[in-house]
Design a protein around this motif. Structure first.
Motif: not given
Lengths: 419, 419
Positions: B310-317
């Motif tokens: 999750g820390r590597k996600l570009a944006a909230y999903d």
């Protein structure tokens, strides 16, 4: 009643600060381009405004959820895009999750801030860290909806005036830009209300049956089976001859499903639920479950499957049966951790399930086939029922939000952004 | 020290009520057929008796576990079969499960019944229904072991005198009939003690790495990593260059693994375990876990994987990361239900894992390749350590059973049925 109108439009006289891109008819029939057209239906010749209103949900780093109706520009469609005048968009459980986050609605209040109405609600401190990527980011809400295409970019002109359904974040907006290829064109005469829920629930129900076939099972278990998607699955499986064990949470829901023709309905609130579930599993041979609830129920279903399989073993096996038993968890009606007891044996599996990722996996052609079936049976198998029709502004009403957050069966809300 | 003996055997003079089928040497060198042979090692020319002793575990319908050493016939091998004089058989966790069931060892007592020693222990009433298929059925225990082939049926003569390892229920017996094709022939000179655990732990460790490769992961998480199989996995992965996150339950175990060369060791009993685990997952890229523990740990591992992804996600999903995260549960050190919190997102899966079923899935050829590697590295990668060597009769000793049931690291027991 359809009325045949012959209207000659010489000049559009509407005043607006935007150019009239197209006039159009509702109920799915193309009107463009002006000035001359013979068409069925009602002429809705409002201009396209330059500004729209969009519902946005923001979680601020200081621990507050803010819902606001924001003034946003109406974009111009580029090549391959269309502009949808959104007429109807449902509030699905997944929308509620994004809209409200883990905010405490008991402490929610509506306020006027700089001339705008907003809803504010505190977010429990311990939930804030997990939402770091939402901090301060206004999120567009509403994952699906239907409306009329009122403007089209190059290559998408054939959609002008058509009533289409779409799936894309931000449907709680008066106007939504869509890629033309993401639009599901509804048959002429389809009411946008009937097409508003053409994606999430129908593709979820179809995805369950498709998953069952692809993974070698021949029957299904479904929990929270009295939900919109549950009743849809019941109609779909009845039509396709797929045996289903429906698990519901009350006697009323059980009776409603039985009245709709369901053969195997188990009420988890009733005495003898475990025995009834095992009996239904034995009768249907179901070894695949789709679980919208979670918590202890997930493991109860797997354990019941194993109990049924275990009874058929010729001799004791320390590892239990070798019958594969699987549960896909696709909903969060119970927010507590899933519990899987060791009585499930060793031939079990559980996994999260998300319809869009399932569609990615089966590919474009298989997905298109599912879409076609949805359109063909939109008024029958895949119809949705709503408990209330509301406006965008209603979504800032704490009382409505609280009612929605209870996620009671039969209380599904349809938003009509043009209200 | 090996001594070269030249022995001319003209006649075997041992008295016995059974015919001497073959004389044989220990330490794996073939002696048969008599009368003439030059060989290394010690000549052990006992006759094959007609009766043997076998440890059996029975759960009686009145709620009692009985362990007994039963007098059983020594069978004659048919075509394709061999008779193994069992020299060593480990007590694996899976053996303990079958041996003791859910019996209450605190109330266990040894008794003499009709001239035989038996162990009796009560089984909690609420556990009896789940054991219905065991009621009154004497079960043979001991899933693997090693010994010398002392008789062979047609087509299996080449195994005579060889030290072999085997996996089949009932190794807690002085003599065990085996299918020749199920025997793993150990290199000449291998001590049966070193070959006793050639199946369960080595194939489990190899199965984990093989599963990782086949399912598209590049690193592993292993819980209860200080166990025999855990230390074996550490040696195997160090040799093969596979990054592993080792989760242990104490600082002592953590230090032991680090001393053995492990890079990523997380102590679940330490403060900051969650952060340390996330750091190790990030460093290794591990998205596959093999969990011997269960309970809350299973979900903690998945949630930590999701936190890292999750820390590597570009944006909230709203659905969390789409990185597939999987945990196989293969042990039951914590008998409570598995707990999987919703913070794992939706791209997760969990499943039971059983080595023999994994081998069935990969097929005969792939399984044979794993067996060859076990034989090649039996004294190094796949060595086992035992805390105690015991006799068959010792397995009726309540104190020993209680110690084994604690499943403490380093307390693994090796049974020597010829004692």
């Amino acid at each position: 009643m359809d009325i045949l109108l012959n209207i000659k439009v010489d000049k559009l006289t509407m005043k607006s600060d935007t150019s009239v891109r197209h006039c159009f008819g509702t109920r799915g029939l193309p009107v463009p381009p002006c000035p001359l057209r013979t068409f069925h239906g009602v002429l809705v010749n409002q201009p396209i405004p330059t500004r729209s209103q969009e519902l946005r949900s923001t979680i601020h780093p200081d621990g507050e959820l803010i819902l606001s109706l924001d003034d946003v520009p109406v974009p111009e469609p580029a090549a391959g895009e269309v502009l949808l005048r959104v007429l109807a968009a449902p509030v699905n459980p997944t929308d509620l999750g994004l809209l409200l986050g883990p905010a405490d609605l008991a402490a929610a209040r509506q306020e006027e801030v700089a001339g705008r109405t907003v809803l504010r609600a505190p977010v429990p401190r311990q939930r804030m860290a997990g939402l770091r990527q939402r901090w301060g980011v206004p999120l567009s809400v509403g994952i699906e909806g239907a409306g009329v295409v009122v403007a089209a970019g190059a290559g998408a002109e054939s959609l002008l005036g058509r009533t289409v359904a779409g799936m894309a974040d931000g449907m709680y907006n008066r106007y939504r830009l869509m890629r033309a290829r993401d639009c599901l064109v509804l048959p002429g005469g389809t009411d946008a209300r009937d097409g508003a829920s053409a994606f999430v629930n129908p593709l979820t129900a179809l995805g369950m049956v498709e998953t069952m076939r692809r993974e070698g099972h021949s029957a299904l278990v479904h929990t929270a089976a009295a939900s919109n998607v549950g009743r849809m699955l019941q109609r779909l499986c009845q039509r396709d001859g797929v045996p289903v064990v429906h698990i519901v949470r009350s006697a009323t829901q059980a009776q409603a499903l039985r009245d709709a023709g369901a053969d195997h309905v188990c009420d988890s609130s009733a005495d003898g639920f475990r025995e009834a579930l095992q009996e239904a599993l034995d009768a249907t041979g179901a070894t695949l479950a789709f679980d919208a609830v979670g918590g202890a129920l997930t493991g109860q279903v797997l354990a019941a499957m194993e109990a049924v399989a275990g009874r058929k073993l010729a001799a004791y096996d320390r590892y239990g049966s070798s019958t594969p038993k699987h549960v896909y968890v696709y909903g969060t009606l119970d927010v507590r951790p899933l519990e899987i007891p060791r009585s499930v044996g060793l031939a079990w599996s559980a996994a999260g399930w998300l319809m869009p990722r399932f569609l990615d996996r089966i590919g474009e052609a298989a997905t298109q086939a599912l879409h076609r079936r949805v359109v063909d049976e939109l008024g029958t198998t895949f119809r949705s029922d709503y408990g209330q029709l509301v406006s965008l502004a209603d979504l800032l009403n704490p009382e409505l939000l609280k009612r929605m957050a209870e996620r009671k069966t039969g209380a599904k809300v349809l938003v009509e952004p043009q209200r």
